[in-house]
Design a protein around this motif. Structure first.
Motif, PDB file in Angstrom:
ATOM      1  N   GLU A  64       0.816  -1.225   0.000  1.00 57.12           N
ATOM      2  CA  GLU A  64       0.000   0.000   0.000  1.00 57.12           C
ATOM      3  C   GLU A  64       0.848   1.274   0.000  1.00 57.12           C
ATOM      4  O   GLU A  64       0.311   2.374  -0.058  1.00 57.12           O
ATOM      5  CB  GLU A  64      -0.940   0.004   1.210  1.00 57.12           C
ATOM      6  CG  GLU A  64      -2.017  -1.074   1.124  1.00 57.12           C
ATOM      7  CD  GLU A  64      -3.018  -0.975   2.265  1.00 57.12           C
ATOM      8  OE1 GLU A  64      -3.416   0.151   2.626  1.00 57.12           O
ATOM      9  OE2 GLU A  64      -3.388  -2.030   2.816  1.00 57.12           O
ATOM     10  N   GLY A  65       2.166   1.112   0.098  1.00 58.04           N
ATOM     11  CA  GLY A  65       3.058   2.269   0.065  1.00 58.04           C
ATOM     12  C   GLY A  65       2.950   3.166   1.289  1.00 58.04           C
ATOM     13  O   GLY A  65       3.188   4.373   1.213  1.00 58.04           O
ATOM     14  N   ILE A  66       2.611   2.579   2.429  1.00 56.60           N
ATOM     15  CA  ILE A  66       2.507   3.367   3.661  1.00 56.60           C
ATOM     16  C   ILE A  66       3.909   3.554   4.251  1.00 56.60           C
ATOM     17  O   ILE A  66       4.618   2.571   4.472  1.00 56.60           O
ATOM     18  CB  ILE A  66       1.555   2.683   4.668  1.00 56.60           C
ATOM     19  CG1 ILE A  66       0.165   2.577   4.022  1.00 56.60           C
ATOM     20  CG2 ILE A  66       1.486   3.458   5.975  1.00 56.60           C
ATOM     21  CD1 ILE A  66      -0.832   1.779   4.810  1.00 56.60           C
ATOM     22  N   PRO A  67       4.314   4.819   4.453  1.00 53.88           N
ATOM     23  CA  PRO A  67       5.722   5.076   4.818  1.00 53.88           C
ATOM     24  C   PRO A  67       6.036   4.840   6.292  1.00 53.88           C
ATOM     25  O   PRO A  67       6.336   5.764   7.026  1.00 53.88           O
ATOM     26  CB  PRO A  67       5.910   6.546   4.438  1.00 53.88           C
ATOM     27  CG  PRO A  67       4.550   7.144   4.612  1.00 53.88           C
ATOM     28  CD  PRO A  67       3.555   6.064   4.288  1.00 53.88           C
ATOM     29  N   LEU A  68       5.950   3.603   6.705  1.00 58.93           N
ATOM     30  CA  LEU A  68       6.363   3.276   8.069  1.00 58.93           C
ATOM     31  C   LEU A  68       6.874   1.843   8.092  1.00 58.93           C
ATOM     32  O   LEU A  68       6.542   1.039   7.228  1.00 58.93           O
ATOM     33  CB  LEU A  68       5.203   3.438   9.056  1.00 58.93           C
ATOM     34  CG  LEU A  68       3.949   2.578   8.896  1.00 58.93           C
ATOM     35  CD1 LEU A  68       4.079   1.209   9.543  1.00 58.93           C
ATOM     36  CD2 LEU A  68       2.753   3.300   9.492  1.00 58.93           C
ATOM     37  N   SER A  69       7.702   1.550   9.085  1.00 58.34           N
ATOM     38  CA  SER A  69       8.122   0.173   9.329  1.00 58.34           C
ATOM     39  C   SER A  69       7.294  -0.341  10.493  1.00 58.34           C
ATOM     40  O   SER A  69       7.163   0.355  11.504  1.00 58.34           O
ATOM     41  CB  SER A  69       9.607   0.129   9.672  1.00 58.34           C
ATOM     42  OG  SER A  69      10.369   0.674   8.597  1.00 58.34           O
TER      43      SER A  69
END
Lengths: 130, 132
Positions: free
Chosen positions: A18-23
């Motif tokens: 989903e390209g969510i910028p978190l680890s």
């Protein structure tokens, strides 16, 4: 000190897709940092419409998966933050939460927040030791 | 194990909310090799003036300020391990992510985002833990 991105099974791949910028999980030194976990089904990556008790269970199962992927566990959590869209769910959340933290539970903050862009009501993040 | 608690003043004076606004908080506190950063809002790092704007403009300012604070403390955006991102409305979640990706393109920190009313009508606030 080294920063390690940990792959959480059934969780990290959906975030990446989903390209969510978190680890989902980061380990550094003796500590593990777990992102706020929504009630995502690890098989499908979707968030089902279910009641708050089931949502809380799904969230805590996801937190557990994240911790264990980093070599930690629920009994090594030092602090949890619970984010909830309705403070009236306090008792229902606690009833489930107690089953995951039976003895000597971690420090905790319970925050009443606005809703997220998707239809769910609870997230939990935490800091644990390895 | 006994760690010293070290107050790290911000590299830019405008970011010192205690000096500029009398807020009872330190911008960053170091303990061991961990750095704990206060909630950052869109403040002009030179003058300390509020820069209220769109979520996008504020988020750029906040990340640039966070970079100044982290680098002034011997850390960096790449060494962030956890971020709490508060936004004023859930509708801006995608807008936050668009800015966010530009500043932590690889190995982003753990993160929780929630919507809440933010002090002084700011549209975004980030607090963070980084390693030095």
């Amino acid at each position: 000190m080294k920063k390690e991105i940990i792959d959480a099974p059934g969780i990290s791949k959906h975030l990446k897709k989903e390209g969510i910028p978190l680890s989902a999980v980061v380990r550094a030194g003796g500590f593990v940092f777990v992102s706020g976990q929504p009630p995502v089904d690890r098989k499908t990556g979707k968030i089902p419409l279910v009641n708050i008790s089931i949502q809380t269970k799904m969230v805590l199962d996801n937190v557990k998966v994240c911790l264990e992927a980093a070599g930690s566990s629920l009994d090594k959590v030092v602090k949890c933050t619970v984010y909830i869209t309705n403070a009236a769910y306090f008792d229902e959340v606690n009833d489930v939460y107690r089953k995951y933290f039976k003895r000597n539970p971690p420090a905790r903050v319970f925050c009443n927040v606005g809703s997220w862009p998707k239809k769910f009501d609870v997230e939990i993040d935490c800091i644990a030791i390895v | 194990m006994s760690l010293a608690r070290i107050i790290v003043p911000p590299a830019s004076r405008g970011l010192d909310m205690a000096a500029g606004y009398g807020w009872p908080q330190s911008t960053a506190v170091r303990a061991g090799d961990y750095l704990f950063v206060s909630g950052m809002v869109a403040i002009d790092p030179a003058s300390g003036e509020r820069m209220n704007g769109t979520l996008t403009s504020e988020a750029h300012r906040v990340f640039q300020n966070l970079k100044l604070v982290l680098e002034g403390a011997g850390s960096s955006l790449e060494r962030l391990v956890q971020v709490h991102a508060m936004i004023y409305d859930r509708i801006e979640y995608d807008a936050l992510n668009r800015v966010y990706r530009q500043y932590v393109p690889n190995g982003p920190p753990a993160r929780t985002v929630w919507s809440v009313q933010i002090i002084d009508a700011f549209r975004v606030q980030l607090d963070a833990i980084a390693i030095v």
